[in-house]
Design a protein around this motif. Sequence first.
Motif, PDB file in Angstrom:
ATOM      1  N   CYS A  58      41.795  32.811  25.541  1.00 28.09           N
ATOM      2  CA  CYS A  58      42.411  32.477  26.834  1.00 28.09           C
ATOM      3  C   CYS A  58      43.917  32.625  26.721  1.00 28.09           C
ATOM      4  N   SER A  59      44.458  33.701  27.287  1.00 26.03           N
ATOM      5  CA  SER A  59      45.894  33.961  27.204  1.00 26.03           C
ATOM      6  C   SER A  59      46.369  34.669  28.466  1.00 26.03           C
ATOM      7  N   ILE A  60      47.439  34.134  29.045  1.00 25.31           N
ATOM      8  CA  ILE A  60      48.012  34.757  30.237  1.00 25.31           C
ATOM      9  C   ILE A  60      48.551  36.145  29.902  1.00 25.31           C
ATOM     10  N   GLU A  61      49.155  36.279  28.708  1.00 21.94           N
ATOM     11  CA  GLU A  61      49.700  37.574  28.305  1.00 21.94           C
ATOM     12  C   GLU A  61      48.616  38.639  28.216  1.00 21.94           C
ATOM     13  N   GLU A  62      47.461  38.251  27.675  1.00 23.14           N
ATOM     14  CA  GLU A  62      46.368  39.213  27.563  1.00 23.14           C
ATOM     15  C   GLU A  62      45.859  39.632  28.938  1.00 23.14           C
ATOM     16  N   GLU A  63      45.813  38.691  29.859  1.00 23.83           N
ATOM     17  CA  GLU A  63      45.395  39.021  31.222  1.00 23.83           C
ATOM     18  C   GLU A  63      46.373  40.003  31.862  1.00 23.83           C
ATOM     19  N   LEU A  64      47.664  39.768  31.648  1.00 20.38           N
ATOM     20  CA  LEU A  64      48.685  40.636  32.240  1.00 20.38           C
ATOM     21  C   LEU A  64      48.716  41.999  31.564  1.00 20.38           C
ATOM     22  N   ASN A  65      48.260  42.058  30.320  1.00 27.28           N
ATOM     23  CA  ASN A  65      48.248  43.338  29.611  1.00 27.28           C
ATOM     24  C   ASN A  65      47.085  44.229  30.023  1.00 27.28           C
ATOM     25  N   LYS A  66      46.141  43.680  30.791  1.00 30.96           N
ATOM     26  CA  LYS A  66      45.030  44.490  31.286  1.00 30.96           C
ATOM     27  C   LYS A  66      45.536  45.347  32.431  1.00 30.96           C
ATOM     28  N   ALA A  67      46.111  46.488  32.069  1.00 29.20           N
ATOM     29  CA  ALA A  67      46.775  47.332  33.062  1.00 29.20           C
ATOM     30  C   ALA A  67      45.757  47.944  34.010  1.00 29.20           C
ATOM     31  N   VAL A  68      46.062  47.877  35.284  1.00 24.21           N
ATOM     32  CA  VAL A  68      45.240  48.538  36.303  1.00 24.21           C
ATOM     33  C   VAL A  68      46.153  49.375  37.179  1.00 24.21           C
ATOM     34  N   GLN A  69      45.642  50.479  37.664  1.00 20.98           N
ATOM     35  CA  GLN A  69      46.433  51.340  38.525  1.00 20.98           C
ATOM     36  C   GLN A  69      45.558  51.880  39.642  1.00 20.98           C
ATOM     37  N   GLY A  70      46.202  52.525  40.599  1.00 21.88           N
ATOM     38  CA  GLY A  70      45.492  53.213  41.664  1.00 21.88           C
ATOM     39  C   GLY A  70      44.559  52.302  42.435  1.00 21.88           C
ATOM     40  N   THR A  71      43.355  52.822  42.672  1.00 22.54           N
ATOM     41  CA  THR A  71      42.389  52.062  43.463  1.00 22.54           C
ATOM     42  C   THR A  71      42.012  50.752  42.788  1.00 22.54           C
ATOM     43  N   GLY A  72      42.039  50.724  41.453  1.00 24.99           N
ATOM     44  CA  GLY A  72      41.717  49.489  40.747  1.00 24.99           C
ATOM     45  C   GLY A  72      42.687  48.378  41.069  1.00 24.99           C
ATOM     46  N   LEU A  73      43.953  48.717  41.239  1.00 26.13           N
ATOM     47  CA  LEU A  73      44.965  47.710  41.571  1.00 26.13           C
ATOM     48  C   LEU A  73      44.823  47.247  43.011  1.00 26.13           C
ATOM     49  N   ALA A  74      44.671  48.183  43.936  1.00 17.65           N
ATOM     50  CA  ALA A  74      44.675  47.836  45.357  1.00 17.65           C
ATOM     51  C   ALA A  74      43.370  47.194  45.799  1.00 17.65           C
ATOM     52  N   PHE A  75      42.231  47.766  45.361  1.00 14.05           N
ATOM     53  CA  PHE A  75      40.949  47.342  45.901  1.00 14.05           C
ATOM     54  C   PHE A  75      40.182  46.371  45.002  1.00 14.05           C
ATOM     55  N   ILE A  76      40.700  46.098  43.802  1.00 17.48           N
ATOM     56  CA  ILE A  76      40.028  45.145  42.913  1.00 17.48           C
ATOM     57  C   ILE A  76      40.963  43.995  42.536  1.00 17.48           C
ATOM     58  N   ALA A  77      42.074  44.302  41.862  1.00 13.47           N
ATOM     59  CA  ALA A  77      42.970  43.240  41.389  1.00 13.47           C
ATOM     60  C   ALA A  77      43.624  42.484  42.547  1.00 13.47           C
ATOM     61  N   PHE A  78      44.182  43.215  43.514  1.00  7.07           N
ATOM     62  CA  PHE A  78      44.872  42.566  44.632  1.00  7.07           C
ATOM     63  C   PHE A  78      43.887  41.794  45.507  1.00  7.07           C
ATOM     64  N   THR A  79      42.720  42.385  45.760  1.00  9.05           N
ATOM     65  CA  THR A  79      41.747  41.687  46.612  1.00  9.05           C
ATOM     66  C   THR A  79      41.261  40.403  45.951  1.00  9.05           C
ATOM     67  N   GLU A  80      41.136  40.430  44.620  1.00  7.94           N
ATOM     68  CA  GLU A  80      40.715  39.213  43.921  1.00  7.94           C
ATOM     69  C   GLU A  80      41.781  38.133  44.015  1.00  7.94           C
ATOM     70  N   ALA A  81      43.039  38.528  43.869  1.00  6.46           N
ATOM     71  CA  ALA A  81      44.120  37.544  43.969  1.00  6.46           C
ATOM     72  C   ALA A  81      44.176  36.944  45.369  1.00  6.46           C
ATOM     73  N   MET A  82      43.947  37.790  46.381  1.00  9.25           N
ATOM     74  CA  MET A  82      44.066  37.299  47.758  1.00  9.25           C
ATOM     75  C   MET A  82      42.952  36.329  48.142  1.00  9.25           C
ATOM     76  N   THR A  83      41.828  36.371  47.424  1.00  8.28           N
ATOM     77  CA  THR A  83      40.774  35.404  47.729  1.00  8.28           C
ATOM     78  C   THR A  83      41.206  33.980  47.408  1.00  8.28           C
ATOM     79  N   HIS A  84      42.230  33.850  46.556  1.00  8.04           N
ATOM     80  CA  HIS A  84      42.729  32.524  46.192  1.00  8.04           C
ATOM     81  C   HIS A  84      43.933  32.109  47.026  1.00  8.04           C
ATOM     82  N   PHE A  85      44.407  33.010  47.895  1.00  7.03           N
ATOM     83  CA  PHE A  85      45.525  32.664  48.782  1.00  7.03           C
ATOM     84  C   PHE A  85      45.035  31.708  49.870  1.00  7.03           C
ATOM     85  N   PRO A  86      45.868  30.739  50.264  1.00  6.30           N
ATOM     86  CA  PRO A  86      45.569  30.018  51.504  1.00  6.30           C
ATOM     87  C   PRO A  86      45.626  31.013  52.673  1.00  6.30           C
ATOM     88  N   ALA A  87      44.734  30.890  53.648  1.00 12.23           N
ATOM     89  CA  ALA A  87      44.652  31.816  54.780  1.00 12.23           C
ATOM     90  C   ALA A  87      44.489  33.251  54.279  1.00 12.23           C
TER      91      ALA A  87
END
Length: 736
Positions: free
Chosen positions: A437-466
């Motif tokens: 369990c390491s924040i650095e390791e999570e941040l080192n999991k580089a994603v680009q292109g569709t993986g960033l927009a349609f997977i990583a960002f969408t997952e983060a937004m599920t935890h946003f209020p509204a």
Amino acid sequence: MPKNSKAVKRELDDDVTESVRDLLSNEDTCDDSFKKSSLIVGGGGGDGEGKDLNGDMDVEDGGSDAEDDAARPAWNSKLQYILAQVGFSVGLGNVWRFPYLCQKNGGGAYLVPYLILLIVIGIPLFFLELSVGQRIRRGSIGVWNYISPRLGGIGFASCVVCFFVALYYNVIIGWSLFYFSQSFQQPLPWHECPLVKNKTTTYVVPECEKSSATTYYWYREALNISDSISESGGLNWRMTICLLAAWSMVCLAMIKGIQSSGKVMYFSSLFPYVVLICFLVRALLLKGSVDGIRHMFTPKLEIMLEAKVWREAATQVFFALGLGFGGVIAFSSYNKRDNNCHFDAVLVSFINFFTSVLATLVVFAVLGFKANIMNGKCVALNTKKIVGFLGNEISRDLIPHHINFSATVSAEDYQKMTVLIRGVMEKDYQLLGLGSCSIEEELNKAVQGTGLAFIAFTEAMTHFPASPFWSVMFFLMLVNLGLGSMFGTIEGIITPLVDTFKVRKEFLTVGVCLLAFFIGLLFVQRSGNYWVAMFDDYSATLPLLIVVILENVAVAWVYGTDKFFEDLKDMLGFTPFRFYYYMWKYVTPLLLILLLGSSVIQLGMTPPSYSAWIKDLASEKSLSYTPWGLAVCISLVVMAIMPVPVVFFLRYFNIIDENAGVVSTISYKKGCIIQEIARPEEEDDASLIHAKSPSPMPGNSIYRKQNGEVPDSTPNGRYGIGYLMADMPDMPESDL
């Protein structure tokens, strides 16, 4: 180009009138009524405004069909033009490729080589494209054919590349439209894995359980992807509708040219900045966002010494500004000739750079928040395991007294606890099966292109209020970023074809969009994502590099840097920095050739492959292209660059006359004809921009119109005045 002084101009006009009178006096069979008409230089398709030879207008500003040039649209304001160029250059790559490269290649240290190469490669080439488009006032085909007919294939190659890129780029806009339409739900449909119910139990879909909710939604619900490019799987009807909507939006915005797309630019270019700033403010208020930004700007200076970093930075600079597509040339061709395009080049380049940095801040702030969420889940899971091991595998004495398992264990306390356990157990620690369990390791999991927009960002937004609100804003921003780039890409196709073939812009726009939509059905099959990756990798990179190298060589070596500098001085009102002289002539071509060579070597060393989503494994796997897939990859590169050698060959061996399309005779009202005298040895293809007036090639013509129209030009922008002035060798060429 040096403007003619009034004295020289007046003298020139008098001599022309006398020469014409002498010339026409030999024609006694023609109607005298044509003597009141204007002298016209035959052909059509040059640049600039047509000029009357009676002294009212400067000859040097000529070079095009007057009716066409007078009707040529113009930007309503300088702001509209800047927004168009910014919208074209700032695209999806700024949001999902630049942050990935930054994270991959040394964090904040990556900004140093990127900024250096932006100044050395980006701005000089961007300035070059802006200036030739603005001066010649034609699209990419007309510009390079104007400089040298043998290099006319450069413009056709740009059009082919633009078409290839438009095919798959609009598919990405279609994907964004799909997610946008699905964002009006609470909770978001990708919030959690779907459940399957049977008669006895309810369980989570295995494919989703093995991956994640957002990953499953992207590959299975949105794309319904097949296991390989060989498995077509049929059309995905939802994505087909989205693709149709995307092409309809582009067509409606472009159907009137810049008159319609220019107005749309106010929204499509500015709205992404509003969303990025809102996202940045919101993300900075989330837990863990500072961790992401700190990770982003922690420089890894040793990585800067690797050649790969500089190559990737150069490639990103190259594509970020949209060089070689023809969109930059097309947009600048609608400017006034005295517009300060040097200021525009520097301004747009740095706006692009700062947009990339802004987008990177947003991405890493959101990824920092996501990394904390994922780290918290990891800590909770491992803590549960540790509680089960207490008293057996793990002694209670190893647990710090202040840690309370009945409450949530913080990441800091978890780290202290695991350090103690690992220090005592050493060899047996691995047997506990505790995840790292390491924040650095999570941040080192580089994603680009569709993986960033349609997977990583969408997952983060599920935890946003509204979260639905932020999802709507995010995907609306992606649609706008994509449309801004699409406008420039389509303009890079439409403008050259309209200028060259004189077709109605409305009909051509609708035709191109319809053709692109039907070919684009290839990308909305279940295997469509693999085709998008193929086109992205092979249809643009090498062809665009070759196109830009040829553009640089055409201006700096074929036409001549010294003469081009004189033209810029006349157009801008000041002499550009000498820095550009050395960049255009030596540094930039050399760097581009090195970049091309390294790209070819990389492709040769890395067998062509693509990442396929395997349903049973619920993960990606790298697969090699089949033989027919390799043939398609090679064909994309060959088709994109083929117009360059084909046009050169046809022109060089005179299979197509370099002045094809020019009226070959001097025509009068009743068909009285005088054939011109050919002087090919005095021809100078590079004289077009410098405003020299060479002796006419065979096929040039002079004729009169009865309606008093102002003169047209030859397709290469040359006036037939060289024929009339043949006996005046003392007249300075630059004043013609």
